[in-house]
Design an enzyme around this catalytic site. Sequence first.
Site, PDB file in Angstrom:
ATOM      1  N   GLN A 194       0.839  -1.202   0.000  1.00 30.35           N
ATOM      2  CA  GLN A 194       0.000   0.000   0.000  1.00 30.35           C
ATOM      3  C   GLN A 194       0.871   1.247   0.000  1.00 30.35           C
ATOM      4  O   GLN A 194       1.907   1.276   0.668  1.00 30.35           O
ATOM      5  CB  GLN A 194      -0.887   0.015   1.252  1.00 30.35           C
ATOM      6  CG  GLN A 194      -1.857   1.177   1.308  1.00 30.35           C
ATOM      7  CD  GLN A 194      -2.421   1.392   2.716  1.00 30.35           C
ATOM      8  OE1 GLN A 194      -1.874   2.132   3.508  1.00 30.35           O
ATOM      9  NE2 GLN A 194      -3.508   0.712   3.007  1.00 30.35           N
ATOM     10  N   HIS A 216       1.274   5.678   0.144  1.00 36.47           N
ATOM     11  CA  HIS A 216       0.768   7.018   0.422  1.00 36.47           C
ATOM     12  C   HIS A 216       0.998   7.880  -0.806  1.00 36.47           C
ATOM     13  O   HIS A 216       2.102   7.885  -1.373  1.00 36.47           O
ATOM     14  CB  HIS A 216       1.516   7.654   1.596  1.00 36.47           C
ATOM     15  CG  HIS A 216       1.160   7.087   2.926  1.00 36.47           C
ATOM     16  ND1 HIS A 216       1.908   7.337   4.056  1.00 36.47           N
ATOM     17  CD2 HIS A 216       0.138   6.294   3.312  1.00 36.47           C
ATOM     18  CE1 HIS A 216       1.353   6.722   5.086  1.00 36.47           C
ATOM     19  NE2 HIS A 216       0.285   6.075   4.655  1.00 36.47           N
ATOM     20  N   GLU A 275      -3.393   5.598  -0.704  1.00 34.81           N
ATOM     21  CA  GLU A 275      -4.099   6.355   0.327  1.00 34.81           C
ATOM     22  C   GLU A 275      -3.603   7.794   0.298  1.00 34.81           C
ATOM     23  O   GLU A 275      -2.406   8.039   0.168  1.00 34.81           O
ATOM     24  CB  GLU A 275      -3.778   5.733   1.696  1.00 34.81           C
ATOM     25  CG  GLU A 275      -4.357   6.460   2.881  1.00 34.81           C
ATOM     26  CD  GLU A 275      -3.915   5.839   4.213  1.00 34.81           C
ATOM     27  OE1 GLU A 275      -2.862   5.170   4.223  1.00 34.81           O
ATOM     28  OE2 GLU A 275      -4.608   6.038   5.210  1.00 34.81           O
ATOM     29  N   GLU A 320      -9.730   2.914   6.135  1.00 36.82           N
ATOM     30  CA  GLU A 320      -9.005   2.172   7.186  1.00 36.82           C
ATOM     31  C   GLU A 320      -8.654   3.039   8.383  1.00 36.82           C
ATOM     32  O   GLU A 320      -7.923   2.609   9.251  1.00 36.82           O
ATOM     33  CB  GLU A 320      -7.724   1.561   6.613  1.00 36.82           C
ATOM     34  CG  GLU A 320      -6.655   2.566   6.240  1.00 36.82           C
ATOM     35  CD  GLU A 320      -5.354   1.918   5.795  1.00 36.82           C
ATOM     36  OE1 GLU A 320      -5.269   0.680   5.783  1.00 36.82           O
ATOM     37  OE2 GLU A 320      -4.437   2.672   5.441  1.00 36.82           O
ATOM     38  N   GLN A 365      -5.012  -2.117  10.167  1.00 36.74           N
ATOM     39  CA  GLN A 365      -3.635  -1.677   9.968  1.00 36.74           C
ATOM     40  C   GLN A 365      -3.080  -1.480  11.376  1.00 36.74           C
ATOM     41  O   GLN A 365      -3.528  -0.625  12.123  1.00 36.74           O
ATOM     42  CB  GLN A 365      -3.520  -0.417   9.105  1.00 36.74           C
ATOM     43  CG  GLN A 365      -4.143   0.842   9.643  1.00 36.74           C
ATOM     44  CD  GLN A 365      -3.651   2.092   8.933  1.00 36.74           C
ATOM     45  OE1 GLN A 365      -2.711   2.047   8.155  1.00 36.74           O
ATOM     46  NE2 GLN A 365      -4.299   3.209   9.191  1.00 36.74           N
ATOM     47  N   ASP A 385       4.070   2.399   8.503  1.00 40.19           N
ATOM     48  CA  ASP A 385       3.395   3.630   8.106  1.00 40.19           C
ATOM     49  C   ASP A 385       4.181   4.827   8.608  1.00 40.19           C
ATOM     50  O   ASP A 385       4.532   5.717   7.840  1.00 40.19           O
ATOM     51  CB  ASP A 385       1.986   3.610   8.709  1.00 40.19           C
ATOM     52  CG  ASP A 385       1.132   4.757   8.261  1.00 40.19           C
ATOM     53  OD1 ASP A 385       0.122   4.501   7.611  1.00 40.19           O
ATOM     54  OD2 ASP A 385       1.464   5.914   8.591  1.00 40.19           O
ATOM     55  N   SER A 403       1.716  -0.544   5.707  1.00 38.40           N
ATOM     56  CA  SER A 403       0.405   0.080   5.858  1.00 38.40           C
ATOM     57  C   SER A 403       0.402   1.435   5.165  1.00 38.40           C
ATOM     58  O   SER A 403      -0.617   2.110   5.124  1.00 38.40           O
ATOM     59  CB  SER A 403       0.085   0.253   7.339  1.00 38.40           C
ATOM     60  OG  SER A 403       1.133   0.956   7.979  1.00 38.40           O
TER      61      SER A 403
END
Length: 764
Positions: free
Chosen positions: A154, A156, A183, A234, A309, A348, A375
């Site tokens: 995933q 950003h 995201e 999420e 997450q 993350d 994440s």
Amino acid sequence: MSENIRSKTYHGANRWQRFADWDERPLRLDKFAAEDPENGFAAFNGARDPRPGLVVEGGRIVSMDGTAAADFDVIDHFIAQHHLDLAQAETAMALPSEQIARMLVDVSVPRAELAKLAHGLTPAKLAEVVAQLSSIELAFAFSKMRTRKTPGNQAHVTNAKDDPLQLAADAAVAVAFGFDEIETTMRVARNAWSNALACAVGAAVGRWGTLFQCSSEEAEELQIGLAGFTSYAETVSVYGTERAFADGDDTPWSKGFLAAAYASRGIKMRCTSGAASELLMGFHESKSLLYLEARCLCLQRAMGAQGTQNGGIDGAPLAASLPGGVRELMAENLIAVWLDLECATGNDARHSESEIRVGAKILPFLIAGSDLVCSGMGSILKYDNSFNPSSFNGEEMEDFLVLQRDFEADGGLTSIDEAGALELRRRAIDALAAVFAELELGEPTALMKQSVAVASGSDDTDSYTPRDVALISDGIKARGITVLDVIKALARRGFRDEAQNLLNVVRLRVSGDYLQTAAVVRDGHVISAVNDPNDYGGPGTGYRLNEARRKELAAIRNVLTRGEVLRTEAAYAAAEGRRIAYKTLGPAAQGGPPDEIVIGISPAFGTKLYQTLAGHPLSAVLHALSEGIRAKGFVPRIVRMRHTADTSFLGLSAARLAGSGIGIGIQAKGTAVIHQAGRLPHHNLELFSNAPITTLAHYRAFGENAAAYARGEMPQPVVVPTRGVALGARYHAQVAFLYAIETSMTEDGAQPEDVEVTELEAAR
């Protein structure tokens, strides 16, 4: 500060200067906390962690983890009512924690059996079991227990200006890298609608199937989802203490309603939790990070979330400041997958300034595989990451790709080429500009588009400002623009492929296929824990790279081949031909005059290879060596060795031929040795082993020293200073190719040959 100046400066110091060196390391920017269980600073053993326990009477829970039902807080109530499977609980809770821990790392115990068992375990029992495992056991158990077989990742996608053109371009590139989910979030809260629209368009360029979310205030995020711009959520935060929930004006039930609201509109939903969030909020109840996170995960399973997450997330830096903190993050990830939740495994928030700590943290999950290894990897530069820097960001993207290649571990990503990336960025920018024009949201100029297309980050762009974006975002929201308006705008403006790609994602919400646990879209099909379950059961089972995927992971930039090395060398041939001429004179005789020093050159020296690893033309190197020899009153004689390419034997063979008994051996890549007749092959007088940093001045001094040894003197050896550069990493692949070329030209028993060297006009 130079070394000499530094050494003089510190001669009078009353401190071992190694500590001063350590003070300058990035690691020293990290702050570490002492264990203090009473005040919540404990990864595993909190001062008030309860002992596991469950008492059931008449089909009702009368106490759980030492708390009577009458004293339950809201979290206990929710877990007791909606998480615990009482049909499993009696058997599960009766098993010793150590026995269950061993089952987690026993390949003969099926994953399904353990998942069923977990549904009957209380938070304290779950925490106690995983605490039995070492870090390597946690990673192994995670590999066995994770839900979907195929790993994913995933990204950003954000920027410091909330610039929609850059968001679209960066989203398109993230999709090309292979991220299953992207995201975004905003620097300015009111820009959420613009960010969502821009990323939705960008993610539709090139292929379809990447899921997208816009992290915003919960009510607005839901509205954006209802408008069709997002396909998952999420950021439904869950906490392990009642007061932390209350501080957020929430309860487990309100979070459960929100999860149901997303699901009812076909939007995939995960919760967010992670170690140390309660500690950061000041409501830790003197309990350990692991126990509180176990409560969070039981809550998430109880509310029907598809996944989580976790792994610290925003609390990761604090968790990592504690002894065992990173092991705790691994343990909480394991509980998540053990409970059958999809797991976006942390990474993350960057937990350290130390790149060594960052790489070490991600490795267990890269090699174990994860539903989403990160994440949120920052596919953009650190300063553009509006979530704060991730463990890996745009700067480190290629490091991650190489880690995949190193370990033949699928982290979900694939390399992209420069031309393809630029084409995608331009397409995404044009597509978004077309939508803006069709919906009368803006008219970006050619300069704005060009600056974004080639920009690495928002510092390089001349595009929308945050205020410009606020006006666009307000317009989208106020006019009720939905994803269907965007799809129609794309189609009308000629972006039919992108319109279809975006429509395909929206159609998933009708079918609901991706509401299954750990669902992502690959090649136009939904794969999840249902149709792609993790079936690891020992060697040869579970996810394995097929040959096609293995080749994808291997295909990174700047990979050397023998052909490329030869082509590069051939490019220097013409220039060298104008500097120097070699003429073979015939077999080299042994024993010349006493002032003779033989320079033994390797087979490919000046015939197939033309410059050293430092980039010096071989003509210049030979000139420097000869000049040094002559400067001390000796005479160089050049002999080509064809029976060996080994530096030691080049030098020793040269020394045996020389009238002085001193010889220099040199390979085309620049490695050189001074040798003396009668010495053992590898017992030389001096050696230049670091050719990439050896200068022409060093070679000249080398020639002078050879002459000095011939006089019987003991000169100061020529030292090529190194500063800790990883020369092997930089050059050894090239060295191996070059040396293979040299050895391919050797011939057993071949006689050394005298070579007449003529320096031409441009020789120096």
